[in-house]
Design an enzyme around this catalytic site. Structure first.
Site, short mmCIF file in Angstrom:
data_model
loop_
_atom_site.label_atom_id
_atom_site.label_comp_id
_atom_site.label_asym_id
_atom_site.label_seq_id
_atom_site.Cartn_x
_atom_site.Cartn_y
_atom_site.Cartn_z
N SER A 1 0.83 -1.22 0.00
CA SER A 1 0.00 0.00 0.00
C SER A 1 0.86 1.26 0.00
O SER A 1 0.35 2.34 -0.31
CB SER A 1 -0.92 0.01 1.22
OG SER A 1 -1.87 -1.01 1.09
N GLU B 1 -10.46 6.19 2.20
CA GLU B 1 -9.98 4.82 2.10
C GLU B 1 -10.83 3.84 2.91
O GLU B 1 -11.05 4.03 4.11
CB GLU B 1 -8.53 4.71 2.61
CG GLU B 1 -7.98 3.31 2.43
CD GLU B 1 -6.74 3.00 3.25
OE1 GLU B 1 -6.00 2.08 2.83
OE2 GLU B 1 -6.50 3.63 4.29
N ASP C 1 -8.55 -4.90 2.94
CA ASP C 1 -7.21 -5.49 2.88
C ASP C 1 -6.90 -6.33 4.13
O ASP C 1 -6.37 -7.43 4.03
CB ASP C 1 -6.19 -4.35 2.75
CG ASP C 1 -4.76 -4.81 2.79
OD1 ASP C 1 -4.34 -5.49 1.84
OD2 ASP C 1 -4.07 -4.50 3.78
N ASP D 1 -5.52 -0.30 -4.60
CA ASP D 1 -4.06 -0.14 -4.67
C ASP D 1 -3.33 -1.43 -5.05
O ASP D 1 -2.17 -1.39 -5.47
CB ASP D 1 -3.50 0.41 -3.35
CG ASP D 1 -3.95 -0.37 -2.13
OD1 ASP D 1 -4.80 -1.27 -2.26
OD2 ASP D 1 -3.45 -0.07 -1.03
N HIS D 2 -4.00 -2.55 -4.92
CA HIS D 2 -3.41 -3.84 -5.31
C HIS D 2 -4.50 -4.89 -5.12
O HIS D 2 -5.49 -4.64 -4.43
CB HIS D 2 -2.19 -4.19 -4.44
CG HIS D 2 -2.46 -4.11 -2.97
ND1 HIS D 2 -3.24 -5.03 -2.31
CD2 HIS D 2 -2.14 -3.17 -2.04
CE1 HIS D 2 -3.34 -4.68 -1.04
NE2 HIS D 2 -2.70 -3.54 -0.84
N HIS E 1 -0.74 -9.91 -0.88
CA HIS E 1 -1.39 -9.15 -1.94
C HIS E 1 -1.31 -9.93 -3.25
O HIS E 1 -0.54 -10.88 -3.35
CB HIS E 1 -0.70 -7.79 -2.14
CG HIS E 1 -0.81 -6.91 -0.95
ND1 HIS E 1 -0.09 -5.76 -0.79
CD2 HIS E 1 -1.59 -7.01 0.17
CE1 HIS E 1 -0.41 -5.18 0.36
NE2 HIS E 1 -1.31 -5.93 0.95
#
Ligand SMILES: *[C@@H]1O[C@H](CO)[C@@H](O)[C@H](O)[C@H]1NC(C)=O
Ligand SMILES: *[C@@H]1O[C@H](CO)[C@@H](O)[C@H](O)[C@H]1NC(C)=O
Ligand SMILES: [Zn+2]
Length: 536
Positions: free
Chosen positions: A129, A352, A357, A398-399, A472
């Site tokens: 991140s 966010e 996550d 972000d991923h 991730h």
């Protein structure tokens, strides 16, 4: 004889029904004898789907809706960037089923333009991140674990991070230079990697308080921690809204916060007090809140700077949150927009959904899907409070993560349940991770998931390789856009293009913008050519 046949039929039905008991989603009121038809929808609606008419009508509406689209070339007075941390595409698809069915739409599924973002960072195939935040907020890719600095800065290396030539300024900074108000909202600590991308420049994402810098054997005065940068840094100190968790990084170790928790700082500085005094000296109207009651009681006429720290650590997962004490992401987003919409020049807001996550890292898919649903509600609140004519809303991630959404379960099957039986005769789940803490084997065989309680929000979904934290994923993530210049957010792009497009739309930053005289001249000359052609 008849009895026996019925007996066998009953046995087969029980076997077929078993997965539904296991997944905890058996609804006895609907077709008790035909579990494969179990759906949350009513029978009448189901028969509607069986007709070609239903699908043709839906498709034709979709065609018409697309034909009515016109490129919105207004200047984006306001830009809101929503970041679902780790919100991979399978997470989005599974979250739709979690909120009510395969056919359901999350709020941002309705956005007219979508693209794909390539998230790798300079030195790692799969992003974290931190490097990712530098890309989608600063427009430059960096190294894994670093935030707001170029590839000249390696992780955990303080001296190059102090060199401002290596700093990457974010779109929040570009917006501040144009007189816009700015803010951030997160369910993580406000010093965590993604929100830090808005305002910090650091070689190490873990340096959230001075205590963390000292633990890395650096001097905490020459090498400033992220909380310090939020209060004193050139971008951080100008943020009008900061809402999230992470109170402990702003308070000294010998101080207890409102909830009785110890601070983390060793410099004995109460950064919350410093923040309040700093704003008062500017003649501004700061408000600090630390619980939901305080947030809902904010007097917006008396607030142009709002700091809300609702937990010493991350804001709790929505499924575990004390709903009287900690606000939801939607409530924080609404508060942020109320403060920022007072700005005559517009604003930039970063929001966010951080804990999607964290749910995935724990292999707790239910948490990840529930946080995605909460994130979707926050986006809806922003849609409702703003106008498409002057506000660009971008939703991205972000991923990715390693969760797959697979098998051939029947329509309406519990997405958090069983998909079917594998070749080893043991059931397998719809959601699985490529790695993580959900790895389990027993006596040389695959763990039998049918004995597990998947209704438990902490249930860890199966992982192929054992890892204390699931990782991730390197797959592309989606970008959804609505509002001025949303039509630019299409195709496959490097992640660092995103803030350049947002700054084009809102006329901030050093790159090309929609306000450039060059751009206007180009439009003008194009019109003149058309006029000449037509007059011939
Ligand atoms: C700062 O960084 C730039 C770019 O990497 C480099 O050219 C310059 O020499 C550095 N300055 C100092 C004082 O280290
Ligand atoms: C805040 O200002 C608005 C508009 O000026 C006004 O209508 C409202 O009553 C004010 N609210 C408070 C609590 O003073
Ligand atoms: Zn992560």
């Amino acid at each position: 004889m008849k009895m026996r046949v019925e007996g066998i039929a009953f046995f087969l039905q029980v076997v077929a029904v078993l997965p539904f008991f296991v997944s905890g989603h058996w609804d006895d009121s609907v077709h008790p004898h035909f579990p494969r038809k179990v759906k949350k929808r009513s029978t009448e609606e189901k028969s509607e789907e069986d007709s070609a008419d239903f699908w043709i009508r839906n498709a034709q509406e979709a065609v018409k809706e697309r034909l009515l689209r016109r490129a919105n070339e207004n200047i984006a007075k306001n830009v809101i960037l929503f970041l679902g941390d780790g919100m991979s595409i399978p997470t989005i698809s599974a979250a739709r089923v979690y909120v009510g069915g395969e056919e359901k739409q999350l709020s941002f599924d309705t956005f007219p333009y979508t693209g794909l973002s390539k998230t790798y960072c300079i030195d790692h195939q799969v992003a974290d991140s931190a490097c990712s935040a530098t890309a989608y907020l600063g427009g430059v890719k960096g190294n894994y674990g670093t935030i707001g600095v170029t590839g000249n800065v390696k992780r955990d290396d303080c001296p190059p991070m102090r060199n401002s030539t290596n700093h990457v300024l974010s779109i929040a900074h570009w917006s501040q230079l144009k007189g816009k108000m700015t803010g951030l909202v997160t369910t993580a600590r406000v010093t965590h990697a993604s929100p830090a991308g808005v305002y910090a420049h650091t070689a190490e994402r873990d340096w959230e308080s001075d205590n963390d810098v000292i633990a890395s054997n650096y001097d905490s005065v020459t090498c400033r921690d992220i909380a310090w940068q939020l209060v004193h840094g050139e971008t951080g100190k100008k943020l009008n809204v900061v809402l999230g968790g992470g109170r402990a990084n702003f308070l000294p170790q010998n101080t207890k916060d409102e909830d009785g928790f110890q601070g983390n700082r060793v410099d004995k500085v109460n950064l919350i007090k410093v923040w309040l005094e700093q704003k008062k000296q500017l003649g501004a109207k700061p408000t600090y809140v630390w619980n939901k009651e305080g947030l809902l009681g904010v007097d917006y006429n008396q607030t142009d700077y709002l700091l809300g720290l609702f937990n010493p650590d991350h804001v709790s997962f929505n499924l575990k949150r004390d709903k009287n004490k900690e606000p939801s992401l939607q409530e924080m987003t609404e508060a942020a927009i109320k403060v920022l919409s007072q700005s005559e020049n517009g604003y930039f807001l970063f929001v966010e959904g951080a804990r999607i996550d964290m749910g995935h890292h724990n292999a707790q898919a239910r948490m990840a899907l529930d946080e995605t649903s909460e994130f979707s509600k926050a986006v809806q609140a922003a849609i409702d409070m703003t106008s498409e004519s002057d506000t660009l809303i971008v939703v991205t991630s972000d991923h990715a993560h390693t969760m797959s959404y697979s098998g051939y379960a029947h329509r309406g099957n519990d997405v958090l349940g069983i998909a079917g039986n594998a070749d080893d005769t043991i059931p397998y789940t719809v959601l699985n991770y490529a790695n993580g803490p959900g790895y389990k084997a027993s006596e040389g065989r695959r763990h039998d998931v049918s004995k597990d309680d998947m209704s438990n929000e902490e249930y860890r979904y199966p992982g192929i390789s054992p890892l204390h934290m699931e990782t991730h994923g390197g797959d592309d993530v989606a970008i959804f856009a609505k509002g001025p210049w949303a039509h630019l957010f299409t195709g496959v792009m490097e992640e660092n293009v995103i803030p350049h497009l947002m700054s084009y739309a809102s006329c901030v930053g050093n790159g090309e913008t929609a306000c450039d005289p060059l751009e206007k001249e180009w439009h003008f000359s194009r019109i003149m050519i058309l006029v000449k052609k037509n007059s011939k």
